[in-house]
Design an enzyme around this catalytic site. Structure first.
Site, PDB file in Angstrom:
ATOM      1  N   ARG A 661     -16.579   9.644  -4.879  1.00  0.00           N
ATOM      2  CA  ARG A 661     -16.661   9.474  -3.435  1.00  0.00           C
ATOM      3  C   ARG A 661     -15.952   8.206  -2.975  1.00  0.00           C
ATOM      4  NH1 ARG A 661     -17.365  13.700  -0.902  1.00  0.00           N
ATOM      5  NH2 ARG A 661     -18.205  12.567   0.878  1.00  0.00           N
ATOM      6  N   VAL A 662     -15.355   8.288  -1.809  1.00  0.00           N
ATOM      7  CA  VAL A 662     -14.735   7.104  -1.219  1.00  0.00           C
ATOM      8  C   VAL A 662     -15.482   6.662   0.035  1.00  0.00           C
ATOM      9  CG1 VAL A 662     -12.462   7.686  -2.110  1.00  0.00           C
ATOM     10  CG2 VAL A 662     -13.123   8.504   0.151  1.00  0.00           C
ATOM     11  N   ASP A 663     -16.503   7.426   0.418  1.00  0.00           N
ATOM     12  CA  ASP A 663     -17.309   7.037   1.578  1.00  0.00           C
ATOM     13  C   ASP A 663     -18.643   6.479   1.106  1.00  0.00           C
ATOM     14  OD1 ASP A 663     -18.715   9.235   0.720  1.00  0.00           O
ATOM     15  OD2 ASP A 663     -18.205  10.507   2.425  1.00  0.00           O
ATOM     16  N   ASP A 664     -19.593   6.392   1.998  1.00  0.00           N
ATOM     17  CA  ASP A 664     -20.887   5.806   1.670  1.00  0.00           C
ATOM     18  C   ASP A 664     -21.907   6.870   1.267  1.00  0.00           C
ATOM     19  OD1 ASP A 664     -20.446   3.303   4.200  1.00  0.00           O
ATOM     20  OD2 ASP A 664     -20.067   3.190   2.057  1.00  0.00           O
TER      21      ASP A 664
END
Length: 793
Positions: A661-664
């Site tokens: 993942r690159v988001d939160d």
């Protein structure tokens, strides 16, 4: 290169597989397709070389002596960023094994010296064929055997390429042909699909087969019965305790579904109404899903591990007519009192104005007797007391392909769960098709997916995808390590499971126990393995392949999401060589792209953000009650594309590698957990002033939850407080969201505008202290040193 030039090639080796693809980088505009009958010739002339450009024929010297390093230039040339290609089609050949080692393009091969034998180095091999040898650290390619490929639905890269090109060049005809294999009361209109993925051009819209009238329950059950499979086993159910089991044929399953559907109609559930299902892995869970689908109701399955608060959030959001649950479940040696959780959730929802009149409760007497269950008269109804009284036939509610099928809530970075909405027609066609091809499904297969129906995998690949194909499915109530860690293989042998689909988390946890519990079971029935939920690291892949599959079963390492409905990037068993840890290539109709931070597509070998251009039938259509959030979350970052939120690398051979993942959102054992949800729970503790949560690598779970906690002034650090903070998260969200580490934080690294610099927190959590970068922009740079000093406290 002029017509008199030559390429010097030496090929040594033996390879017995259906298709060999060899890349020769002649120049930027040319490549060859080589074909040869066995035995492999000692020389290749221009007569066996077909150029893919307008260049003149290239003679190949009979005195070739320069080594051809394979597959460092290995490429399929599918247009995914791979190199030009050379193919030697469909011919096995003999001779010494050739060298197939490759360079380590993207750090996907790591040292296995500390791992069990099945994942360790085997220095005598450089490449392998299914069934011939074990995969080693040096093996970047695992080829399908000729025997497997010849019987596969997609038997070669050429066959895949033909189908893939048709699916992206003429998606209307490609998907119409497949959709026509299902039953439609009315066919869709002339326009097969309509899409807008660009927020700059207006509202985001995706429609497939609109105007077509169908029903997924009918296609799962009635259609299979009408084709003569009524007496075929649809579900084998294995209870938590060994020896407790049951089964249903397609005829019996349809009867049970119809009885529940008739009850739901009588209590006022109509087309378009929501029903929340909070059940463990009993047969009643897929029965409830199918019953809702039969009458056009929208089911929302909530994983029976979520807390009362999380369940209440979902009830409040979708406002169901009925909640379906059971009194309790035994998982391993532990009893979970589900009815009590539901009672608390319904109390909370009532306080928010959402009152549920019917709570249908199944008595799971292996975990808890009826008389011990708390009861509210007038609202709570025992399943066994009413359902069996209803007729075993029920009219089908024919619905439009774009009518809702289900809501499934997934974690979001804002802390509020997102109600992902899938529709009837496109989802049906896509899940059935992905199941068939990604697992090379045959009617004689026995299929077991270990996922829970509370997650998308249980929707698409426990219930709908398999049943649409007329498959026999194993449903398991218990825990994979109960009564011992050999339980999975006991089940495989008991039911002669041939396709086994599970999560890397389970693979890694079993791997830590060693090979003994695996090797003492036969597992001879297995022919295809699958991986889901998160990227599988190469060491776990090799152990899965070597030990579980005895080096003879291909692994479908699938990448997809709740939002995609079905597989997006996946191996097709028998079609091409696999690389341990790579999801390989896109499924039919899927056009993945890797973009940079500006949204510019990157070609060739690269890393970046994984997006998809153009829609596919299984795509979700909106977020329940919040289309604006749908557009903002998935389509605004890179206009014109669906943004997956995942990072991705593509190697020089065109293979895709998911990097997380690159988001939160943190992916824990395949469960997507929003950092904001966990932070919100922590801050609700009276002694917690502030919290920041990041994901870190975890040996078993893929990612773990690492929480930085700032306490109220004057509160001392203590182990008791750590336990109390973890307990708050367990109670508010569920045990699966409990932090693995509480890191005391006198303060958090923030910019002057107050934004928490999570990049720095991730580096501290991962102990990558030499990669902290510039901290001068922080409001208080000294806080970084304080956090480092408290890392082991």
């Amino acid at each position: 290169m002029d017509g008199g030039s030559s390429i010097k090639i030496v090929m040594e080796g033996r390879m017995t597989h259906h298709t060999i693809i060899i890349n020769i980088n002649i120049n930027s505009s040319t490549s060859c397709i080589l074909t040869s009958a066995p035995p492999f010739p000692t020389s290749l002339t221009s007569k066996s070389c077909i150029l893919t450009s307008s260049s003149p024929p290239i003679p190949i010297s009979r005195t070739a002596k320069s080594p051809l390093n394979l597959p460092s230039g290995f490429g399929f040339g599918f247009g995914f960023g791979g190199s030009p290609l050379v193919r030697m089609e469909d011919q096995p050949f003999t001779g010494p094994r050739k060298n197939l080692t490759t360079s380590n393009h993207l750090r996907h091969v790591e040292s296995m010296s500390h791992l069990p034998s099945g994942a360790g180095r085997i220095t005598r091999l450089n490449a392998l064929i299914l069934g011939e040898a074990l995969a080693s650290e040096e093996d970047d390619l695992v080829f399908p055997s000729e025997a497997f490929s010849t019987q596969a639905h997609v038997s070669s890269p050429r066959k895949y390429l033909e189908m893939y090109e048709r699916s992206v060049q003429d998606p209307s005809r490609f998907w119409s042909d497949i959709a026509s294999q299902f039953y439609w009361r009315e066919k869709w209109g002339q326009q097969v699909y309509r899409e807008n993925l660009d927020v700059r051009k207006g509202k985001i819209e995706i429609e497939w087969f609109k105007g077509g009238m169908t029903n997924i329950c009918y296609n799962c059950l009635d259609r299979n019965i009408e084709s003569g499979n009524g007496d075929k086993i649809a579900i084998y159910w294995e209870g938590n305790e060994p020896g407790i089991d049951s089964s249903l044929t397609y005829n019996q399953l349809l009867a049970r579904v119809c009885q529940l559907a008739n009850y739901l109609k009588e209590v006022g559930v109509h087309k378009g109404d929501a029903v929340v299902i909070y059940l463990p892995m009993l047969m009643e869970l897929p029965i409830a899903m199918l019953a809702c689908a039969r009458i056009g109701a929208i089911h929302s399955v909530v994983f029976a591990g979520f807390s009362a608060e999380s369940l209440a959030q979902r009830i409040i959001d979708c406002r169901p007519k009925v909640v379906i649950t059971c009194n309790a479940v035994r998982r391993g040696s532990k009893i979970i009192y589900l009815k009590e959780i539901v009672d608390n959730a319904l109390l909370e929802s009532a306080q928010n104005g959402i009152i549920i009149d019917v709570c249908l409760t199944y008595e799971n007497d292996s975990a808890m007797k009826k008389e011990m269950t708390k009861w509210i008269k007038g609202r709570d109804i025992w399943w066994q007391d009413v359902i069996l009284k209803y007729p075993v036939t029920c009219d089908v509610e024919w619905v439009d392909a774009e009518d809702p099928l289900f809501l499934l809530y997934t974690s979001g970075s804002t802390g509020k769960p997102k109600g992902v909405l899938h529709t009837m027609g496109g989802y049906m066609v896509y899940t059935a098709t992905t199941f068939k091809y990604a697992f090379d499904y045959k009617p004689t297969d026995i299929y077991w997916c270990t996922a829970d129906c509370g997650w998308i995998t249980g929707h698409s690949y426990v219930t709908y995808g398999p049943l649409l194909n007329g498959a026999t499915v194993v449903v398991f109530e218990g825990a994979p390590n109960y009564p011992d860690v050999g339980r999975c293989w006991d089940i495989v042998d008991k039911y002669k499971v041939s396709i086994f689909y599970t999560a890397p988390t389970l693979v890694r946890s079993l791997m830590r126990e060693g090979d003994e519990y695996v090797s003492r079971r036969s597992r001879k029935s297995l022919r295809v393995l699958g991986s889901v939920g998160e990227p599988i690291n190469p060491s776990a892949w090799r152990w899965f392949f070597n030990v579980i599959g005895d080096a003879r079963c291909p692994i479908s390492d699938t990448w997809w999401q709740t939002e995609t409905g079905g597989f997006m990037i996946t191996p097709l068993p028998g079609a091409w060589p696999q690389k341990p840890g790579s999801a390989t290539f896109p499924f039919f109709g899927v056009q993945p792209v890797i973009v940079d931070e500006k949204g510019v597509e990157i070609e060739g070998e690269c890393s970046g953000y994984l997006c998809v251009k153009r829609s596919w039938p299984g795509a979700f259509r909106t977020l329940h009650g919040d289309h604006e959030r749908y557009e903002t979350t998935y389509f605004s970052s890179f206009p014109g594309y669906y943004f997956s939120g995942d990072g991705c690398s593509r190697d020089k051979d065109g293979y895709y590698w998911l990097t997380g993942r690159v988001d939160d959102v943190i992916n824990v054992s395949g469960h997507r957990i929003g950092t904001a949800e966990v932070e919100s729970a922590l801050v609700s503790h009276p002694q917690c002033a502030e919290a920041a949560v990041v994901g870190v690598e975890h040996e078993v779970k893929g990612q773990g939850i690492y929480a930085f906690v700032t306490l109220v002034e004057g509160v001392p650090y203590s182990d008791e407080l750590r336990k109390s903070l973890v307990l708050v998260v367990r109670n508010q969200i569920g045990a699966f969201a409990a932090p693995d580490k509480i890191h005391w934080a006198p303060g958090l690294p923030k910019t002057r505008s107050g934004k928490i610099m999570r990049r720095i927190l991730r580096k501290i959590a991962s102990r990558q202290l030499d990669e902290l970068g510039d901290t001068s922009t922080l409001a208080d740079p000294a806080v970084v040193d304080q956090l480092i000093a408290l890392a082991d406290c």
